[in-house]
Motif scaffolding. Structure first.
Motif, PDB file in Angstrom:
ATOM      1  N   SER A   1      11.622 -68.202 -19.064  1.00  0.00           N
ATOM      2  CA  SER A   1      10.506 -68.047 -17.931  1.00  0.00           C
ATOM      3  C   SER A   1      11.891 -69.215 -16.360  1.00  0.00           C
TER       4      SER A   1
ATOM      5  N   GLU B   1       2.706 -68.084 -16.143  1.00  0.00           N
ATOM      6  CA  GLU B   1       4.157 -68.814 -17.758  1.00  0.00           C
ATOM      7  C   GLU B   1       4.880 -69.757 -17.118  1.00  0.00           C
ATOM      8  N   ASP B   2       5.544 -69.466 -16.256  1.00  0.00           N
ATOM      9  CA  ASP B   2       6.750 -70.405 -15.320  1.00  0.00           C
ATOM     10  C   ASP B   2       5.282 -71.889 -15.529  1.00  0.00           C
TER      11      ASP B   2
ATOM     12  N   SER C   1       4.247 -68.073 -11.657  1.00  0.00           N
ATOM     13  CA  SER C   1       2.671 -67.589 -12.193  1.00  0.00           C
ATOM     14  C   SER C   1       2.751 -69.022 -13.273  1.00  0.00           C
TER      15      SER C   1
ATOM     16  N   ILE D   1      11.361 -70.642 -25.071  1.00  0.00           N
ATOM     17  CA  ILE D   1      10.770 -70.601 -23.267  1.00  0.00           C
ATOM     18  C   ILE D   1      11.143 -70.665 -22.153  1.00  0.00           C
TER      19      ILE D   1
END
Length: 399
Positions: free
Chosen positions: A20, A137-138, A135, A16
């Motif tokens: 990210s 995801e971030d 985002s 992750i």
């Protein structure tokens, strides 16, 4: 073969982190720093372990831990490291310091872990409410990394407390056995002398009386140590439960003074402010032990011929003040900041050679706190004497 192998959590965090970009998240957290820490303080103050002692609901090293986590996120964004922040030295140091500070204040592992989790809660809440440029995801990646850091902080904090507790337990047992052995030896020695004189054909009534008095004094010292151990244990567990009743502070102090004996009373000078009696809803037995402890410390750490002054007065209509002032070894600024901790004895106090468990002032503070009061200590420095000031709430005329 296991169809469901255990996932590698650390590897998942690393994936992750690599996938990210927490730059915007880190910037948003930094901008919201004061708000997050303020919200954390409010949430912490509501916890059961802070409700009765709101003075402990302070940030300590939480801001340092927050800054370390934000710095770790930025390091990941700058690709200076491609692993989660759980092993970050800055996070470890802040977590260890906070846990040890809280332990010194009388809080346990559950309280420490709760405070760390509250930080995660407030950081997550801030990200949910205020990061529009990042985002999804971030943000998710940053939340995973923050959780990883907080979990690491909790683990490191508990490990530090465990090490500290083990060290304190060993030191405490060694010190307690040593200090309690001394009055036991004195009791045994004096009673053996008394027995020998009683069995003698000569008249040794005066010597027997003196030996018994000395044995009783040593037994009283031993009993005081046991009471201090009991009070300190109750304070540490948050289980001190004063049996409150209307009581006179003058009477409480006078009872403690009368128990000193003629030699102790000769060194004492007591003053009481004229006016109405100082009456509060207190536990006289517990407060007598506080007074006895403070006077005993003043005697222990002062020259034998010096005077100890005890003063009673009012701060205002609802607050009584007791001060015990000696002409003894005094305290440095650093010593003043630590003397109310558990098992604390300064190097200069040990050098005097007086027995002590390092629990007396800790128990006094817990007892005074349980009565809704406060205790402070003042000194102009080494060799300048010490004053301990206790303030307690008074009953008003309407009460």
């Amino acid at each position: 073969m296991d169809d469901h192998p255990t996932p590698d959590v650390d590897a998942g965090v690393d994936d992750i982190a690599r996938g990210s970009d927490p730059t915007v998240v880190a910037d948003s957290l930094a901008e919201s720093r004061d708000h997050i820490l303020g919200a954390w303080l409010v949430a912490a103050a509501r916890q059961p372990f802070h409700v009765d002692r709101p003075d402990r609901a302070v940030a300590d090293s939480i801001p340092v831990l927050f800054d370390a986590i934000v710095a770790a996120l930025r390091d990941i964004a700058d690709d200076r490291r491609a692993v989660g922040p759980m092993d970050d030295d800055r996070v470890s140091a802040a977590a260890t310091t906070h846990a040890q500070d809280r332990f010194a204040q009388g809080l346990g592992p559950v309280a420490v872990v709760t405070e760390f989790r509250l930080l995660r809660q407030e950081m997550g809440r801030a990200l949910h409410d205020g990061v529009a440029a990042a985002s999804v995801e971030d943000i998710i990646g940053a939340l995973v990394l923050i959780s990883d850091a907080i979990d690491g902080a909790a683990t490191i904090g508990i490990a530090a407390l465990s090490d500290r507790i083990d060290g304190i337990r060993e030191s405490f047992l060694a010190t307690t056995v040593h200090d309690i052995r001394q009055p036991i030896t004195l009791v045994q020695g004096h009673l053996r002398l008394a027995g020998r004189w009683i069995r003698s054909s000569d008249d040794h009534r005066a010597q027997v009386t003196e030996a018994i008095d000395d044995a009783l004094a040593a037994a009283d010292e031993l009993a005081a140590m046991v009471e201090t151990l009991s009070d300190a244990g109750q304070v540490a567990m948050g289980a001190l439960d004063p049996a409150l009743e209307p009581a006179s502070l003058e009477a409480i102090v006078q009872a403690s003074v009368e128990a000193l004996g003629a030699e102790g009373r000769a060194r004492l000078r007591m003053s009481v402010q004229p006016g109405p009696h100082l009456i509060g809803s207190w536990d006289p037995t517990l407060l007598r032990r506080v007074v006895t402890n403070l006077i005993g410390n003043a005697f222990k750490y002062s020259p034998p011929a010096s005077l100890v002054r005890v003063a009673l007065d009012r701060v205002d209509q609802r607050t009584a003040r007791l001060s015990v002032t000696d002409e003894g070894i005094g305290l440095t600024e650093d010593e003043r900041s630590m003397v109310f901790g558990r098992f604390v004895r300064t190097d200069r106090a040990r050098a005097v050679g007086s027995p002590g468990l390092g629990l007396g002032l800790y128990a006094c503070r817990g007892t005074v706190d349980a009565h809704g009061g406060a205790i402070t200590i003042e000194s102009d420095g080494p060799g300048q004497g010490t004053s301990v000031i206790v303030t307690l709430p008074l009953l008003g005329p309407e009460d």
